[in-house]
Motif scaffolding. Structure first.
Motif, PDB file in Angstrom:
ATOM      1  N   ARG A 125      10.266 -49.396  63.820  1.00 47.41           N
ATOM      2  CA  ARG A 125       9.556 -49.481  65.102  1.00 47.41           C
ATOM      3  C   ARG A 125      10.475 -49.439  66.317  1.00 47.41           C
ATOM      4  O   ARG A 125       9.994 -49.362  67.450  1.00 47.41           O
ATOM      5  N   LEU A 126      11.767 -49.528  66.090  1.00 51.18           N
ATOM      6  CA  LEU A 126      12.713 -49.652  67.196  1.00 51.18           C
ATOM      7  C   LEU A 126      13.825 -48.624  67.063  1.00 51.18           C
ATOM      8  O   LEU A 126      14.226 -48.265  65.957  1.00 51.18           O
ATOM      9  N   ALA A 127      14.325 -48.168  68.203  1.00 47.34           N
ATOM     10  CA  ALA A 127      15.521 -47.318  68.234  1.00 47.34           C
ATOM     11  C   ALA A 127      16.533 -47.947  69.182  1.00 47.34           C
ATOM     12  O   ALA A 127      16.180 -48.347  70.297  1.00 47.34           O
ATOM     13  N   TYR A 128      17.754 -48.042  68.725  1.00 45.93           N
ATOM     14  CA  TYR A 128      18.852 -48.586  69.526  1.00 45.93           C
ATOM     15  C   TYR A 128      19.930 -47.526  69.647  1.00 45.93           C
ATOM     16  O   TYR A 128      20.437 -47.020  68.642  1.00 45.93           O
ATOM     17  N   VAL A 129      20.273 -47.181  70.867  1.00 48.39           N
ATOM     18  CA  VAL A 129      21.344 -46.206  71.126  1.00 48.39           C
ATOM     19  C   VAL A 129      22.486 -46.939  71.822  1.00 48.39           C
ATOM     20  O   VAL A 129      22.354 -47.331  72.987  1.00 48.39           O
ATOM     21  N   LEU A 155      18.612 -58.188  69.951  1.00 46.51           N
ATOM     22  CA  LEU A 155      17.245 -57.672  69.981  1.00 46.51           C
ATOM     23  C   LEU A 155      17.040 -56.571  68.950  1.00 46.51           C
ATOM     24  O   LEU A 155      15.945 -56.417  68.403  1.00 46.51           O
ATOM     25  N   ALA A 156      18.089 -55.813  68.674  1.00 46.98           N
ATOM     26  CA  ALA A 156      17.999 -54.730  67.695  1.00 46.98           C
ATOM     27  C   ALA A 156      18.127 -55.234  66.264  1.00 46.98           C
ATOM     28  O   ALA A 156      17.974 -54.448  65.317  1.00 46.98           O
ATOM     29  N   GLY A 157      18.398 -56.525  66.093  1.00 44.96           N
ATOM     30  CA  GLY A 157      18.530 -57.075  64.758  1.00 44.96           C
ATOM     31  C   GLY A 157      19.858 -56.768  64.098  1.00 44.96           C
ATOM     32  O   GLY A 157      20.015 -56.974  62.892  1.00 44.96           O
ATOM     33  N   LEU A 158      20.829 -56.297  64.860  1.00 44.35           N
ATOM     34  CA  LEU A 158      22.127 -55.933  64.291  1.00 44.35           C
ATOM     35  C   LEU A 158      23.014 -57.150  64.064  1.00 44.35           C
ATOM     36  O   LEU A 158      23.855 -57.159  63.162  1.00 44.35           O
ATOM     37  N   ILE A 159      22.853 -58.171  64.905  1.00 41.44           N
ATOM     38  CA  ILE A 159      23.591 -59.421  64.733  1.00 41.44           C
ATOM     39  C   ILE A 159      22.603 -60.573  64.888  1.00 41.44           C
ATOM     40  O   ILE A 159      21.639 -60.479  65.656  1.00 41.44           O
ATOM     41  N   PRO A 160      22.811 -61.661  64.154  1.00 42.51           N
ATOM     42  CA  PRO A 160      21.884 -62.791  64.255  1.00 42.51           C
ATOM     43  C   PRO A 160      22.138 -63.606  65.514  1.00 42.51           C
ATOM     44  O   PRO A 160      23.290 -63.794  65.923  1.00 42.51           O
ATOM     45  N   ASP A 210       9.390 -41.525  67.587  1.00 40.64           N
ATOM     46  CA  ASP A 210       8.500 -42.220  68.533  1.00 40.64           C
ATOM     47  C   ASP A 210       8.490 -43.727  68.329  1.00 40.64           C
ATOM     48  O   ASP A 210       7.441 -44.331  68.034  1.00 40.64           O
ATOM     49  N   PRO A 211       9.624 -44.396  68.491  1.00 39.71           N
ATOM     50  CA  PRO A 211       9.664 -45.848  68.301  1.00 39.71           C
ATOM     51  C   PRO A 211       8.849 -46.583  69.369  1.00 39.71           C
ATOM     52  O   PRO A 211       8.706 -46.099  70.496  1.00 39.71           O
ATOM     53  N   GLN A 212       8.358 -47.754  68.995  1.00 38.08           N
ATOM     54  CA  GLN A 212       7.598 -48.572  69.938  1.00 38.08           C
ATOM     55  C   GLN A 212       8.504 -49.214  70.983  1.00 38.08           C
ATOM     56  O   GLN A 212       8.081 -49.486  72.099  1.00 38.08           O
ATOM     57  N   VAL A 213       9.747 -49.500  70.586  1.00 31.53           N
ATOM     58  CA  VAL A 213      10.716 -50.138  71.481  1.00 31.53           C
ATOM     59  C   VAL A 213      11.992 -49.311  71.492  1.00 31.53           C
ATOM     60  O   VAL A 213      12.497 -48.916  70.433  1.00 31.53           O
ATOM     61  N   LEU A 214      12.508 -49.058  72.695  1.00 35.22           N
ATOM     62  CA  LEU A 214      13.752 -48.309  72.877  1.00 35.22           C
ATOM     63  C   LEU A 214      14.774 -49.196  73.578  1.00 35.22           C
ATOM     64  O   LEU A 214      14.489 -49.738  74.656  1.00 35.22           O
ATOM     65  N   LEU A 215      15.941 -49.340  72.981  1.00 35.94           N
ATOM     66  CA  LEU A 215      17.041 -50.074  73.590  1.00 35.94           C
ATOM     67  C   LEU A 215      18.176 -49.089  73.834  1.00 35.94           C
ATOM     68  O   LEU A 215      18.758 -48.559  72.885  1.00 35.94           O
ATOM     69  N   LEU A 216      18.466 -48.825  75.094  1.00 29.02           N
ATOM     70  CA  LEU A 216      19.468 -47.818  75.465  1.00 29.02           C
ATOM     71  C   LEU A 216      20.605 -48.511  76.208  1.00 29.02           C
ATOM     72  O   LEU A 216      20.436 -48.986  77.329  1.00 29.02           O
ATOM     73  N   ASP A 217      21.767 -48.559  75.580  1.00 30.38           N
ATOM     74  CA  ASP A 217      22.914 -49.273  76.139  1.00 30.38           C
ATOM     75  C   ASP A 217      23.851 -48.282  76.830  1.00 30.38           C
ATOM     76  O   ASP A 217      24.509 -47.480  76.173  1.00 30.38           O
TER      77      ASP A 217
END
Length: 247
Positions: free
Chosen positions: A79-83, A47-52, A152-159
């Motif tokens: 638009r996105l932040a991945y932690v 989802l973060a675009g880090l791997i296809p 202020d990203p539109q989408v937040l992915l917090l792992d």
């Protein structure tokens, strides 16, 4: 804001994610839960675009990731932040320099004022001049979250974002997630401990062995298992039912 349809991810001969579908709108918080090895982190990284992805359709913050196109990936980063669960930091930068760097990259208006507010909220203001290598695991986690929130990203992915945090830190983090969603962000927070995140989530995404076992709002899972005394018990009953169906 976030669409995941029949996501598949194959690592050589290992199918890590198998046909996972869900969608979340602005203001919604999805709890991505499941045991270790369920495919949660792989799903987040796709989802973060880090791997296809090997297969399926992904649209995140109005960016189509199906073809892993470089232009879409570049726009997604705005638009996105991945932690991740063990966020990488710059060893040569102080806490304050991390936020200054991120603020400049994303051209954040009033970046220093916003950085000060975030550091104060997460109780890192007395560490502004401390080097990243001197921070505890929990402080490193909080610094990464501050950097993610700064633009202020539109989408937040917090792992697994609560790793290393003390109880007050967890409380502040969960409240900040509510606040971000209330301001219109779409959030996914992953954990293998449902009890830690159940109060903040509007939806649950339950995975096991790479497959989706439940997606829906929190109350629907409670209603499906009325004898369960807690949401966690309902989750375990749903998981057991799915395993029985597959055996």
């Amino acid at each position: 804001m976030l669409r995941c349809h029949q996501l598949r991810k194959l690592y050589e001969d290992h199918l890590a994610v198998d046909g996972v579908s869900f969608q979340l709108e602005p203001g919604e918080i999805g709890g991505l839960v499941g045991p270790n090895g369920a495919g949660k982190t792989t799903t987040m990284r796709c989802l973060a675009g880090l791997i296809p992805a090997t297969g399926g359709q992904l649209a995140v913050a109005d960016c189509n990731l199906a073809d892993h196109d470089s232009a879409s990936l570049t726009e997604l980063k705005r638009r996105l932040a991945y932690v991740p669960d063990d966020p990488p930091l710059f060893d040569d930068l102080t806490v304050g320099q991390h936020l200054e760097f991120i603020g400049r990259i994303y051209n954040v208006p009033d970046r220093r004022a916003k950085a000060s507010e975030l550091l104060e909220y997460f109780q890192l203001d007395d560490k502004v001049n401390a080097g990243a290598t001197t921070l505890s695991r929990g402080m490193r986690q909080k610094l990464a979250i501050c950097c993610a929130y700064l633009y202020d990203p539109q989408v937040l992915l917090l792992d697994e974002p609560m790793t290393g945090l003390d109880p007050p830190g967890i409380r502040r983090l969960l409240q900040s997630i509510r606040d971000r969603a209330a301001a219109g962000a779409t959030v996914i927070i992953s954990s293998h401990l449902l009890a830690m995140i159940e109060d903040v989530c509007t939806h649950l995404i339950v995975m096991q062995h790479g497959r989706l076992q439940y997606f829906g709002d929190v109350q629907s899972l409670r209603n499906e298992f009325p004898s369960a005394t807690s949401l966690e018990q309902a989750y375990f009953e749903a998981t057991a039912r799915e395993l029985s169906a597959c055996s």
